[in-house]
Enzyme design. Sequence first.
Site, PDB file in Angstrom:
ATOM      1  N   TYR A  10      12.384  63.341   6.815  1.00 47.06           N
ATOM      2  CA  TYR A  10      12.606  63.013   5.407  1.00 47.06           C
ATOM      3  C   TYR A  10      12.525  64.287   4.592  1.00 47.06           C
ATOM      4  O   TYR A  10      11.473  64.907   4.483  1.00 47.06           O
ATOM      5  CB  TYR A  10      11.563  61.991   4.951  1.00 47.06           C
ATOM      6  CG  TYR A  10      11.683  61.544   3.501  1.00 47.06           C
ATOM      7  CD1 TYR A  10      12.844  61.752   2.744  1.00 47.06           C
ATOM      8  CD2 TYR A  10      10.622  60.886   2.887  1.00 47.06           C
ATOM      9  CE1 TYR A  10      12.927  61.341   1.436  1.00 47.06           C
ATOM     10  CE2 TYR A  10      10.703  60.463   1.567  1.00 47.06           C
ATOM     11  CZ  TYR A  10      11.848  60.681   0.840  1.00 47.06           C
ATOM     12  OH  TYR A  10      11.942  60.269  -0.464  1.00 47.06           O
ATOM     13  N   ARG A  35      10.057  66.732  -4.431  1.00 49.55           N
ATOM     14  CA  ARG A  35       8.693  66.219  -4.367  1.00 49.55           C
ATOM     15  C   ARG A  35       7.763  67.103  -3.530  1.00 49.55           C
ATOM     16  O   ARG A  35       6.567  67.173  -3.800  1.00 49.55           O
ATOM     17  CB  ARG A  35       8.678  64.797  -3.780  1.00 49.55           C
ATOM     18  CG  ARG A  35       9.205  63.738  -4.722  1.00 49.55           C
ATOM     19  CD  ARG A  35       9.007  62.350  -4.128  1.00 49.55           C
ATOM     20  NE  ARG A  35       9.467  61.313  -5.045  1.00 49.55           N
ATOM     21  CZ  ARG A  35       8.726  60.741  -5.984  1.00 49.55           C
ATOM     22  NH1 ARG A  35       7.458  61.120  -6.131  1.00 49.55           N
ATOM     23  NH2 ARG A  35       9.211  59.797  -6.768  1.00 49.55           N
ATOM     24  N   THR A  93       7.554  56.623  -0.419  1.00 53.10           N
ATOM     25  CA  THR A  93       7.241  57.089  -1.765  1.00 53.10           C
ATOM     26  C   THR A  93       7.296  55.948  -2.768  1.00 53.10           C
ATOM     27  O   THR A  93       6.424  55.816  -3.638  1.00 53.10           O
ATOM     28  CB  THR A  93       8.230  58.190  -2.193  1.00 53.10           C
ATOM     29  OG1 THR A  93       8.222  59.230  -1.226  1.00 53.10           O
ATOM     30  CG2 THR A  93       7.861  58.763  -3.543  1.00 53.10           C
ATOM     31  N   TYR A 101       3.199  70.710  -0.573  1.00 51.30           N
ATOM     32  CA  TYR A 101       2.269  71.655  -1.195  1.00 51.30           C
ATOM     33  C   TYR A 101       2.093  72.942  -0.389  1.00 51.30           C
ATOM     34  O   TYR A 101       2.077  74.026  -0.938  1.00 51.30           O
ATOM     35  CB  TYR A 101       0.884  70.997  -1.444  1.00 51.30           C
ATOM     36  CG  TYR A 101      -0.033  71.845  -2.303  1.00 51.30           C
ATOM     37  CD1 TYR A 101       0.149  71.925  -3.676  1.00 51.30           C
ATOM     38  CD2 TYR A 101      -1.060  72.580  -1.740  1.00 51.30           C
ATOM     39  CE1 TYR A 101      -0.679  72.711  -4.468  1.00 51.30           C
ATOM     40  CE2 TYR A 101      -1.895  73.373  -2.510  1.00 51.30           C
ATOM     41  CZ  TYR A 101      -1.700  73.437  -3.869  1.00 51.30           C
ATOM     42  OH  TYR A 101      -2.515  74.220  -4.650  1.00 51.30           O
ATOM     43  N   ILE A 154      18.523  54.828   2.761  1.00 55.03           N
ATOM     44  CA  ILE A 154      17.241  54.175   2.518  1.00 55.03           C
ATOM     45  C   ILE A 154      17.130  54.077   1.006  1.00 55.03           C
ATOM     46  O   ILE A 154      16.996  55.084   0.312  1.00 55.03           O
ATOM     47  CB  ILE A 154      16.072  54.938   3.145  1.00 55.03           C
ATOM     48  CG1 ILE A 154      16.211  54.895   4.680  1.00 55.03           C
ATOM     49  CG2 ILE A 154      14.738  54.340   2.717  1.00 55.03           C
ATOM     50  CD1 ILE A 154      15.130  55.646   5.422  1.00 55.03           C
ATOM     51  N   LYS A 158      16.572  61.421   6.626  1.00 52.32           N
ATOM     52  CA  LYS A 158      16.811  60.902   5.280  1.00 52.32           C
ATOM     53  C   LYS A 158      16.930  62.114   4.379  1.00 52.32           C
ATOM     54  O   LYS A 158      15.969  62.849   4.171  1.00 52.32           O
ATOM     55  CB  LYS A 158      15.672  59.994   4.826  1.00 52.32           C
ATOM     56  CG  LYS A 158      15.836  59.486   3.396  1.00 52.32           C
ATOM     57  CD  LYS A 158      14.624  58.676   2.943  1.00 52.32           C
ATOM     58  CE  LYS A 158      14.775  58.259   1.478  1.00 52.32           C
ATOM     59  NZ  LYS A 158      13.582  57.511   0.985  1.00 52.32           N
TER      60      LYS A 158
END
Length: 293
Positions: A137, A142, A48, A111, A208, A166
């Site tokens: 992740y 997001r 990202t 989405y 991370i 993550k």
Amino acid sequence: MSPQQLTGTGVALVTPFDNNKAVDHSALKKLVNYVIDGGVNYLVALGTTAETATLSNKEKLEVIHTIKEANSNRLPVILGMGSNNTDELIDTINRTDFDGVDAILSVTPFYNKPTQEGLYQHYKAIADVSPVPVILYNVPSRTGCNLNADTCLKLASNIENVVAVKEASGNWEQIMQIIKHKPQDFAVLSGDDATTLPLIASGANGVISVIANACPVEFSSMVNAAVENNMPKARQIHYSLIDLINNIFVEGNPAGIKALLEMRQIIDNQLRLPLVSTTDKLYNELKGYFNAF
């Protein structure tokens, strides 16, 4: 890549752009060498923070080539590979040259808002075709969906090629359930710089990181101290960094970290739309924190 290699600090590399908004490969090489010299443990490409959504397929290939070339096999490299189209992602994995890539970091489908069974089947399909280990992740802010603890643990237990998660959900109860019940050879990584210390204290393996782009020595030292259970040292560094960490995200990521990297004279402070650079007000505030630090 073993879960043990994920202990410590991974850095989610930014993608530098020049004044024409083209990828600045010279600056990217400079950044890779800077963070390696700063003591990070592995590199994360095309996440990202790299503004990957704004890169063309050609640019993505060029960016990973530059990172691998600059790294020269010194540290493990993790490649960000995610999609909300499972078949398309499988096709991309099948067409990718994984030479010099040690694992993939794959965000939950965005989405679509899949169910937990949909998330399980998505990751199972990816792991079945990936020639390298898969790191889950989870970043609901997001993606619009959360990989819950039960599903994460099911993937960790049932699929050998899924080696870590993550976690950037901010859900402490969920993360602690994962840490408590995970297989021994499964790593839990913080996806949030500000909460890395308490997560490692709770049993996480590392992070991370975004701030490690600009402060690799300091942040890696904090993480290493925490992993080694030297909490007085870890706390001292954590609190010296915490205001800077919090403020780099005030106007989104990677606007803040790119401002800091410009102050370090490593990259130009350029982003691609729809992202823009920090306001002058925030830039000056960051500069104040940075100079004081």
